[in-house]
Design an enzyme around this catalytic site. Sequence first.
Site: not given
Ligand code: SER
Length: 315
Positions: A8, A11-12, A53, A143, A147
């Site tokens: 990743g 990614g951010q 992947d 999500y 987590k």
């Molecule tokens: N930044 C994430 C979100 O907004 C939170 O972990 O989904």
Amino acid sequence: MRRSLVIGAVGQIGCDLTPALRARLGAENVVAAGRKTPPTPELEAGGPFVFVDATDRAALAEVIEAHDIGTIYHLAALMSADGERNPDLAWQVNMESLKNVLDLAVARGMDQVFWPSSIAVFGPTTPAEMTPQRTVLEPTTIYGASKLAGEHLCHYYHLRHGLDVRSLRYPGLITYKTYSGGGTTDYAVEIFIEAIRADRYRCFVTPETRLPMMYMDDAVRATLDLMTADADRISVRTSYNITALSFTAAELAAEVARHRPGFTCDFAPDFRQAIADSWPDSIDDSTANADWGWTPAFDLPALAETMLAGLANRD
Ligand code: SER
């Protein structure tokens, strides 16, 4: 020294964490990995990059073998808003990839694994102010559920296999280096992008919405400090609460306007409001502070100044 793999990396978090790891460990010792998105010029020029992947266990095993990987930073995930748009995909990407990483780490006797959790593990039944490290965990998003399950999986692999897996519950992360989207805290990044571009922003949560946030440099430092702390300092093997700031969307807009007097913000809440409302206002991160010395550096004025300067220089 065995190498580190950042899954990743495009990614951010990866766009900031990967260069920081390369600066610390040496460029050749940090392999950046993405699934589809091509690497940024900085990532590509900075060291090895591979496409993989992480839900494909055999492909991931090949990369680990070929590059002699001893530590994995597994950052790939669908975030909260994207997760609600596609719950099946969120569960598959977030959970299968983590299970693969943990199993391969055990099979190869890896040194360490890092995996990010989130304030999304909390829910409306969690105390919203100064949310404790150990508290009610009833998330209302796929999500958050992924987590939370992931935190327990990490904890289990530590207990059962002695795997040195470490994790942080990041708050909303703010950086100008990349914008990946798909989250609920995105408004705190978009507001800066739109301030530079158009001097106005339509915010998708109400002005009163308050969430815990952090500038990315703090998040990167927290990650490196956690990973280099002596193992006997790590008392939490699910995931550590960490935070830096808590501000409302109105306070954020006012801070942007202080730097750019012509800036205006209006508010048009959408489905992400309910997600934001289910998360805490502020976080108690005293366990991270006591165990490995966590303290944030960026306050809101410093964050806003850095974001606006960074975005202005980029454009
Ligand atoms: N930044 C994430 C979100 O907004 C939170 O972990 O989904």
